[in-house]
Design an enzyme around this catalytic site. Sequence first.
Site, mmCIF file in Angstrom:
data_model
loop_
_atom_site.group_PDB
_atom_site.id
_atom_site.type_symbol
_atom_site.label_atom_id
_atom_site.label_comp_id
_atom_site.label_asym_id
_atom_site.label_seq_id
_atom_site.Cartn_x
_atom_site.Cartn_y
_atom_site.Cartn_z
ATOM 1 N N GLY A 31 0.907 -1.276 -0.006
ATOM 2 C CA GLY A 31 0.002 0.062 -0.062
ATOM 3 C C GLY A 31 0.857 1.056 0.060
ATOM 4 O O GLY A 31 2.086 1.081 -0.179
ATOM 5 N N THR A 104 5.907 -4.720 4.075
ATOM 6 C CA THR A 104 6.820 -4.057 3.080
ATOM 7 C C THR A 104 6.567 -2.589 2.934
ATOM 8 O O THR A 104 5.527 -1.984 3.428
ATOM 9 C CB THR A 104 6.694 -4.689 1.843
ATOM 10 O OG1 THR A 104 5.197 -4.239 1.237
ATOM 11 C CG2 THR A 104 6.807 -6.100 1.585
ATOM 12 N N ASN A 158 -8.620 0.848 5.600
ATOM 13 C CA ASN A 158 -8.585 1.299 6.793
ATOM 14 C C ASN A 158 -8.905 2.551 7.212
ATOM 15 O O ASN A 158 -9.156 3.269 6.148
ATOM 16 C CB ASN A 158 -6.904 0.942 6.873
ATOM 17 C CG ASN A 158 -6.449 1.104 8.339
ATOM 18 O OD1 ASN A 158 -7.164 0.628 9.332
ATOM 19 N ND2 ASN A 158 -5.262 1.310 8.840
ATOM 20 N N LYS A 159 -8.720 2.872 8.548
ATOM 21 C CA LYS A 159 -9.117 3.967 9.074
ATOM 22 C C LYS A 159 -10.493 4.513 8.774
ATOM 23 O O LYS A 159 -11.035 5.768 8.691
ATOM 24 C CB LYS A 159 -8.107 5.183 8.626
ATOM 25 C CG LYS A 159 -6.735 5.043 8.818
ATOM 26 C CD LYS A 159 -5.824 5.835 8.371
ATOM 27 C CE LYS A 159 -4.509 5.680 8.665
ATOM 28 N NZ LYS A 159 -3.455 6.845 8.141
ATOM 29 N N MET A 160 -11.642 3.506 8.971
ATOM 30 C CA MET A 160 -12.940 3.661 8.747
ATOM 31 C C MET A 160 -13.434 4.431 9.948
ATOM 32 O O MET A 160 -14.308 5.480 9.917
ATOM 33 C CB MET A 160 -13.889 2.502 8.623
ATOM 34 C CG MET A 160 -13.527 1.605 7.497
ATOM 35 S SD MET A 160 -14.250 2.479 6.099
ATOM 36 C CE MET A 160 -15.859 2.342 6.245
ATOM 37 N N SER A 472 51.487 -10.772 -24.145
ATOM 38 C CA SER A 472 51.357 -9.956 -25.323
ATOM 39 C C SER A 472 52.100 -10.402 -26.541
ATOM 40 O O SER A 472 52.016 -10.288 -27.705
ATOM 41 C CB SER A 472 51.613 -8.502 -25.033
ATOM 42 O OG SER A 472 52.768 -8.395 -24.492
ATOM 43 N N LYS A 474 52.096 -13.557 -27.548
ATOM 44 C CA LYS A 474 51.499 -14.223 -28.466
ATOM 45 C C LYS A 474 50.541 -13.536 -29.400
ATOM 46 O O LYS A 474 50.339 -13.792 -30.498
ATOM 47 C CB LYS A 474 50.642 -15.281 -27.463
ATOM 48 C CG LYS A 474 49.909 -16.330 -28.371
ATOM 49 C CD LYS A 474 49.256 -17.246 -27.426
ATOM 50 C CE LYS A 474 48.277 -16.855 -26.516
ATOM 51 N NZ LYS A 474 48.685 -16.158 -25.207
ATOM 52 N N SER A 539 44.670 -19.524 -22.283
ATOM 53 C CA SER A 539 45.036 -20.801 -21.582
ATOM 54 C C SER A 539 43.961 -21.533 -22.081
ATOM 55 O O SER A 539 42.852 -21.500 -22.067
ATOM 56 C CB SER A 539 45.046 -20.448 -20.100
ATOM 57 O OG SER A 539 44.010 -20.067 -19.665
#
Length: 585
Positions: A31, A104, A158-160, A472, A474, A539
């Site tokens: 909410g 939450t 809520n809060k009726m 480097s 190679k 490698s």
Amino acid sequence: MTITNPLPVSDVPVSPAATVPRQLLRIATAGSVDDGKSTLIGRLLHDTDSLPLDHLDAVTDEEGVADLAALSDGLRAEREQGITIDVAYRFFSTPSRSYVLADTPGHERYTRNMFTGASNANVAILLVDARAGVLRQTRRHARIATLVGVDRLVATVNKMDLIDFDESRFRDVERELAELGARLGTEILVIPIAAKLGDNVVEPSTTMPWYTGPTLLDHLESIDLVAPAPVATELRLPVQWVSRPTDGERRRYTGRLSAGTVRIGDSIVALPSGSRSVVTALDTLDDARDVAVAPLSVSVELADDIDVARGDVLVSGEPDAHLPTLAREFDATVCWLAEAPLGVGDRLALKHTTTTVRATVQRIHSRLDPETLDEHPGSENLSLNDIARVTLRTSAVIVADDYADNRDSGAFILLDEHTNDTVAAGIIEGSRAVLDRSDTPSWVPSSITPEERVRRTGQHGATIWLTGHPSSHKAAVAVALEDALTASGRTAYIVGGDNVRGVLDIDAAAGTRAATVQLARLARLFADAGVVAIVPISSADGEDLAAARVEIAAAGIPVTDHRVDADDTAAPAEVAAAVLRGLEQ
């Protein structure tokens, strides 16, 4: 104690509670800010006698009035600001059921925590302030709840008490919630409550006689929980840890079952490799258990020493098994949780079950409007808290299920590779399988025979592997060799390094079998076209090279290996000339 005249076993009365396992219901609240979520949770804890006395005393003032919201706001910053910031888990119980309740945050800034709380919930409670009605954040949270698979929504108006328990105002909010449920494709039960006073939370309200439905707790008690069928063919065991308990024993593969069952003797397949074996031992820390059922954590031993590592998934090897998809590209719905925007082409780390791979945003299909719940197509980027449908492509194969089929293997999070912050949470809604290749894949035949290609181009294709120390030196040899070959009139190309890194998501420097074999396949295509493919790799052990050689030798293409050591003092041009002489022989 001596028992006289005991009843026969068949006549001993058995309590229903002793035969029916006690069920656990997971709840997430959602909410907007100040809708009263923390107060509602405090009321549930208080009225179900689930509070320790010292905890209750700590939030009770001198007049004996308890601050119910403080019972769940555990962080100091939450108490100071009067808002919920983090997900707070609270536990309460009734004679028939146990509950885990996730409080939450309602603030838009902490929307990401709604994902956390709802991801494992069986039911979501949406709180709505009777005075304000359905708000933007209410819609967003309701969409997130349905997005993560919560198919039971109950809305508490809520809060009726602050609107004098006005029925007409409740009916207006009830209609708004009915429209929201219709947009989401789900039914929402609506209950008028006054959490601070306790009306219709645990006990029925005496001030709202016009409401004849259940209280919130009555509704929670009546929800039927049906566990997924414990079927072996649905097995999903993401491997989290590989260990060898003692010397002389085979390796054990440990993880938490996300679906299905496993027992000794079951045939299994390790994905993505496809290796098969049979379970020879099972450890669930319960000696009396011979079968493991999701979501238990288990450790299994296999009959064969197959290559299984963290991130692999063990699935059923039965002919009728329901198998996941081996995918590198999939469609998903994500919620973007970072301040910085997300755009097409951005690269992130994707954590899926027990594996982490790199992912690239291929496309943003549409973005959800939290006000109307409409989807707007063609978004260029996503902003904080945006919910959108996207296509992602990963650098390696993932073992994926659609979220509708499996909430574990169908979910993922996205991480910022630099900060390791979680920047998105998402669910898979459709994945595309990679090509099924065996050890010697069937290549698409060309209309031109190899002999005809040589006659036309005057050149045989070949591959030259430059292996050894990741130096480097190679790389310089590869450049000199390419120069020498092209100077002699032959077509050559370096298959590796920056030529392929990023473009094809092949990192030649990784030195892994996957990278080596991918380079082998790419070099084989070049060689098949008559090009001398030069493949420098940092490698690779003998087994990797052997696997790669199989890929190329299957087509009858010459392979030349040359090792470049770190202490090689010869000039790159000299080394290249030696390699070239070997190729001509």
